[in-house]
Design a protein around this motif. Structure first.
Motif, short mmCIF file in Angstrom:
data_model
loop_
_atom_site.label_atom_id
_atom_site.label_comp_id
_atom_site.label_asym_id
_atom_site.label_seq_id
_atom_site.Cartn_x
_atom_site.Cartn_y
_atom_site.Cartn_z
N LYS A 74 0.89 -1.23 -0.10
CA LYS A 74 -0.02 -0.07 0.20
C LYS A 74 1.05 1.14 -0.16
CE LYS A 74 -3.59 -2.19 2.88
NZ LYS A 74 -4.43 -2.15 4.01
N HIS A 75 0.31 2.24 -0.66
CA HIS A 75 1.01 3.63 -0.47
C HIS A 75 -0.10 4.47 0.40
CE1 HIS A 75 3.56 6.82 -1.50
NE2 HIS A 75 2.14 7.85 -1.61
N LEU A 76 0.74 5.02 1.58
CA LEU A 76 -0.19 5.67 2.47
C LEU A 76 0.19 7.08 2.39
CD1 LEU A 76 0.57 3.47 5.61
CD2 LEU A 76 -1.29 3.47 4.01
N SER A 77 -0.52 8.29 2.50
CA SER A 77 -0.19 9.61 2.25
C SER A 77 -1.23 10.25 3.45
CB SER A 77 -0.70 10.14 1.09
OG SER A 77 0.23 9.83 0.25
N ALA A 78 -0.72 11.35 3.97
CA ALA A 78 -1.60 12.20 4.92
C ALA A 78 -1.43 13.90 4.45
CB ALA A 78 -1.04 12.14 6.30
N GLY A 79 -2.64 14.46 4.51
CA GLY A 79 -2.77 15.72 4.06
C GLY A 79 -3.11 16.72 5.39
N PHE A 80 -2.47 17.66 5.60
CA PHE A 80 -2.99 18.71 6.64
C PHE A 80 -3.82 19.69 6.36
CE2 PHE A 80 -1.94 22.35 9.29
CZ PHE A 80 -2.52 21.99 10.40
N PHE A 81 -4.86 19.74 6.85
CA PHE A 81 -5.84 21.00 6.34
C PHE A 81 -6.03 21.84 7.44
CE2 PHE A 81 -6.69 17.61 3.93
CZ PHE A 81 -6.85 17.91 2.50
N ALA A 104 -20.53 35.33 15.09
CA ALA A 104 -19.69 36.71 15.14
C ALA A 104 -18.46 36.43 14.67
CB ALA A 104 -19.77 37.18 16.71
N GLN A 105 -17.74 35.25 14.99
CA GLN A 105 -16.31 34.85 14.91
C GLN A 105 -16.43 33.55 13.82
OE1 GLN A 105 -13.77 36.48 15.63
NE2 GLN A 105 -14.84 38.08 16.32
N PRO A 106 -15.43 33.22 13.16
CA PRO A 106 -15.13 32.08 12.44
C PRO A 106 -14.73 31.19 13.07
CG PRO A 106 -13.68 33.63 11.45
CD PRO A 106 -14.61 34.29 12.56
N GLU A 107 -14.75 29.82 12.79
CA GLU A 107 -14.22 28.73 13.38
C GLU A 107 -12.92 28.19 12.85
OE1 GLU A 107 -15.59 24.26 14.66
OE2 GLU A 107 -16.88 25.30 13.52
N GLN A 108 -11.80 27.89 13.68
CA GLN A 108 -10.75 27.28 12.93
C GLN A 108 -10.67 25.81 12.96
OE1 GLN A 108 -7.00 28.33 14.43
NE2 GLN A 108 -6.05 27.82 12.57
N VAL A 109 -10.68 24.92 11.94
CA VAL A 109 -10.50 23.68 12.08
C VAL A 109 -9.26 23.19 11.64
CG1 VAL A 109 -11.59 21.43 11.07
CG2 VAL A 109 -12.91 23.44 11.78
N ARG A 110 -8.42 22.08 12.33
CA ARG A 110 -7.34 21.77 11.81
C ARG A 110 -7.28 20.04 11.87
NH1 ARG A 110 -2.54 24.12 15.21
NH2 ARG A 110 -1.21 23.81 13.14
N GLU A 111 -7.10 19.69 10.73
CA GLU A 111 -7.36 18.13 10.69
C GLU A 111 -6.43 17.43 9.92
OE1 GLU A 111 -12.22 17.75 10.90
OE2 GLU A 111 -11.35 17.81 8.66
N LEU A 112 -5.65 16.32 9.99
CA LEU A 112 -4.95 15.58 9.57
C LEU A 112 -5.71 14.20 8.72
CD1 LEU A 112 -1.73 15.37 8.77
CD2 LEU A 112 -1.65 13.51 10.71
N TRP A 113 -5.92 14.37 7.51
CA TRP A 113 -6.74 13.39 6.61
C TRP A 113 -5.57 12.24 6.17
CZ3 TRP A 113 -11.21 15.03 3.20
CH2 TRP A 113 -11.92 16.15 3.93
N HIS A 114 -6.01 10.94 6.26
CA HIS A 114 -5.24 9.88 6.04
C HIS A 114 -5.78 9.16 4.64
CE1 HIS A 114 -2.91 10.15 9.54
NE2 HIS A 114 -3.89 10.40 10.17
N PHE A 115 -4.83 8.96 3.78
CA PHE A 115 -5.49 8.20 2.63
C PHE A 115 -4.56 7.04 1.99
CE2 PHE A 115 -6.37 12.66 2.09
CZ PHE A 115 -7.54 12.64 1.45
N VAL A 116 -5.06 6.14 1.40
CA VAL A 116 -4.51 4.82 1.12
C VAL A 116 -4.84 4.38 -0.17
CG1 VAL A 116 -6.28 3.42 2.44
CG2 VAL A 116 -3.74 2.55 1.84
N ARG A 117 -3.90 3.80 -0.86
CA ARG A 117 -4.36 3.23 -2.21
C ARG A 117 -3.34 1.86 -2.42
NH1 ARG A 117 -2.19 6.67 -7.39
NH2 ARG A 117 -0.25 6.73 -7.04
N PRO A 118 -3.55 0.87 -3.40
CA PRO A 118 -2.61 -0.03 -3.50
C PRO A 118 -1.50 0.51 -4.43
CG PRO A 118 -4.88 -0.73 -4.34
CD PRO A 118 -4.77 0.72 -3.78
N LEU A 119 -0.32 -0.04 -4.08
CA LEU A 119 0.92 0.58 -4.94
C LEU A 119 0.79 0.28 -6.38
CD1 LEU A 119 4.20 -0.75 -2.60
CD2 LEU A 119 3.09 1.53 -3.35
N ASP A 120 0.02 -0.76 -6.68
CA ASP A 120 0.01 -1.00 -8.38
C ASP A 120 -0.84 -0.07 -9.04
OD1 ASP A 120 -2.50 -1.88 -7.58
OD2 ASP A 120 -2.16 -3.95 -7.87
N GLY A 121 -1.63 0.90 -8.16
CA GLY A 121 -2.58 1.94 -8.76
C GLY A 121 -3.64 1.49 -9.49
N SER A 122 -4.09 0.23 -9.17
CA SER A 122 -5.39 -0.45 -9.46
C SER A 122 -6.46 0.00 -8.88
CB SER A 122 -5.29 -2.12 -9.02
OG SER A 122 -5.22 -2.32 -7.70
#
Length: 68
Positions: free
Chosen positions: A20-27, A38-56
């Motif tokens: 598997k190929h694993l990646s993570a993106g910070f938002f 009155a005030q906006p909300e700040q959201v901070r998240e780490l999203w984890h993604f996965v896919r097979p190495l062969d790209g299938s």
């Protein structure tokens, strides 16, 4: 209606593990879900993604982690 005031995103990790190929993106988001808020909300998240190495298969969301 959600108002997005700011969105910063960055790839924070990418690695191969087994067949598997694993990646993570910070938002980092500044948003307002309630137009009366009155005030906006700040959201901070780490999203984890996965896919097979062969790209299938496409990337799949594997989890979302809240960041303090």
């Amino acid at each position: 209606t959600t108002e997005m005031l700011m969105l910063n995103a960055a790839l924070s990790e990418g690695r191969n593990e087994g067949n598997k190929h694993l990646s993570a993106g910070f938002f980092d988001v500044l948003m307002r879900e309630d137009p009366r808020a009155a005030q906006p909300e700040q959201v901070r998240e780490l999203w984890h993604f996965v896919r097979p190495l062969d790209g299938s298969e496409s990337w799949r969301l594997d989890g979302i982690q809240q960041v303090a």
